[in-house]
Design a protein around this motif. Structure first.
Motif, mmCIF file in Angstrom:
data_model
loop_
_atom_site.group_PDB
_atom_site.id
_atom_site.type_symbol
_atom_site.label_atom_id
_atom_site.label_comp_id
_atom_site.label_asym_id
_atom_site.label_seq_id
_atom_site.Cartn_x
_atom_site.Cartn_y
_atom_site.Cartn_z
ATOM 1 N N LEU A 125 0.836 -1.201 0.000
ATOM 2 C CA LEU A 125 0.000 0.000 0.000
ATOM 3 C C LEU A 125 0.872 1.253 0.000
ATOM 4 N N ILE A 126 0.610 2.154 -0.948
ATOM 5 C CA ILE A 126 1.323 3.431 -1.034
ATOM 6 C C ILE A 126 0.290 4.549 -1.043
ATOM 7 N N ILE A 127 0.439 5.509 -0.121
ATOM 8 C CA ILE A 127 -0.458 6.657 -0.029
ATOM 9 C C ILE A 127 0.276 7.876 -0.564
ATOM 10 N N SER A 128 -0.361 8.605 -1.469
ATOM 11 C CA SER A 128 0.254 9.827 -1.991
ATOM 12 C C SER A 128 -0.718 10.987 -1.844
ATOM 13 N N THR A 129 -0.161 12.161 -1.562
ATOM 14 C CA THR A 129 -0.963 13.375 -1.424
ATOM 15 C C THR A 129 -0.318 14.479 -2.244
ATOM 16 N N SER A 130 -1.152 15.299 -2.860
ATOM 17 C CA SER A 130 -0.637 16.463 -3.567
ATOM 18 C C SER A 130 -0.578 17.634 -2.601
ATOM 19 N N GLY A 131 -0.014 18.754 -3.060
ATOM 20 C CA GLY A 131 0.124 19.911 -2.192
ATOM 21 C C GLY A 131 -1.181 20.458 -1.685
#
Length: 361
Positions: A125-131
């Motif tokens: 599982l990889i969580i990514s968030t933008s600015g």
């Protein structure tokens, strides 16, 4: 006379022989009519990708065809030839599969078999968030996700599909840091959970789980350290230490991407607790610069303010009032904080400390 008797005897013997042969054929036909398949069995090939696909290969001795009753859904049984297979998509659960084998004579033999379909827990599982706090996630064997932003009590998870990015989420001005939780769902009972601790303002260096990432450029250094003078305005345990070694260029500094943007809808003043241990640094200025605005406005280099140290040996509060910059629109959001110190001169070994960087009205 003897010759005639011999011919008659031969004809009689031939008739008896033919009669016995026809009777044998009749008996064999009766046996064919009662023949049935034996050793009815199956091969289950259950997928491991949480698709629910199960390949079913029926087997039996003497079978000329099969019918497979899946035990799930309302469709008709599948007709399968010997050596062939049929595939069905199952939700996670327990099922009974029926196989009906038909012999050359048309006789049918039935047998049932248990089938247990268990989905595997998602992996990697990889969580990514933008600015601007758009959330996206990936995971092997996941069918969907639930997102919990962590800023309200009794939160109901927000569903998120594979390859979907959720819209920007606005966090409150205070109360952080916040823990973003994403649950990867298998399509069955198994799940995998991941968390990401988010930070923006205020920055107080007190939360161990927060990665206060202050990258540097131009060979300055920045680290989280114990408070060198826990008295007066600042008695907190940990603070940020900024060092500008001798000879480093005047433009050197730090940068820190912020998970949660600085949101000017919540105020236009940034206040910093600052500590200068050296009287020689009085009058030198600290820069607070905001970059990478959401939407690109304003451009980098606009949201820049400088304010001097006015004392040494004690914590002081330095205020940066961004309402004085006309080029910053109301409600602007910035996703990176830059700190620079005495950007008019190369370094001479200065050390300063900062803490409790916050946004106010």
């Amino acid at each position: 006379m003897k010759k005639i008797k011999f011919i008659f005897s031969f004809v009689l013997l031939l008739a008896v022989t033919i009669s016995c042969t026809v009777e044998g054929i009749n008996n064999d036909t009766a046996l064919l009519g009662t023949d049935s398949s034996a050793n009815v069995n199956k091969i289950f090939d259950i997928s491991t990708d949480n698709s629910g696909k199960v390949k079913i290969t029926p087997t039996a001795d003497g079978a000329t065809s099969f019918q497979v009753v899946y035990g799930q859904g309302t469709g008709l049984p599948a007709t399968v030839a010997p050596g062939a297979s049929t595939t069905h998509v199952y939700p996670e659960g327990k099922y009974t599969v029926k196989i009906i084998a038909t012999s050359i004579s048309g006789a049918q033999t039935e047998q049932t078999f248990p089938l247990d379909v268990v989905y595997r827990a998602p992996e990697s599982l990889i969580i990514s968030t933008s600015g601007e706090m758009k959330v996206k996630a990936t995971a092997l064997y996941a069918k969907s996700f639930l997102v919990y932003y962590g800023d309200v009590s009794n939160e109901v998870g927000t569903p998120m599909a594979i390859d979907q990015e959720l819209p920007a989420h606005t966090y409150p001005a205070t109360g952080g840091p916040f823990v973003l939780k994403v649950i990867a769902q298998s399509g069955g009972a198994a799940t995998t959970q991941g968390i990401k601790t988010l930070f923006g303002f205020p920055i107080d260096f007190e939360t161990a789980a927060v990665n206060y990432f202050f990258g540097t450029f131009g060979d300055v250094t920045f680290s989280k350290v114990a408070n060198p003078n826990a008295t007066g305005l600042n008695t907190s345990a940990t603070v940020g230490k900024y060092t500008k070694p001798t000879g480093v260029p005047s433009w050197s500094g730090t940068y820190s991407p912020l998970n949660i943007p600085v949101n000017f809808a919540y105020g236009s003043k940034i206040k910093v607790l600052a500590y200068n241990p050296d009287p020689a640094n009085i009058g030198k200025k600290l820069n607070v610069e905001l970059e990478w605005a959401v939407g690109g406005t304003p451009a980098n280099g606009v949201a820049v303010l400088k304010a001097p140290f006015t004392t040494s040996g004690a914590w002081e509060e330095i205020v940066f009032d961004y309402s004085t910059i006309s080029g910053i629109p109301a409600g602007a959001k910035f996703t990176q904080l830059v700190l620079r110190y005495n950007d008019s001169d190369p370094g001479v070994g200065e050390v300063i400390y900062v803490d409790n960087i916050r946004l106010t009205n």
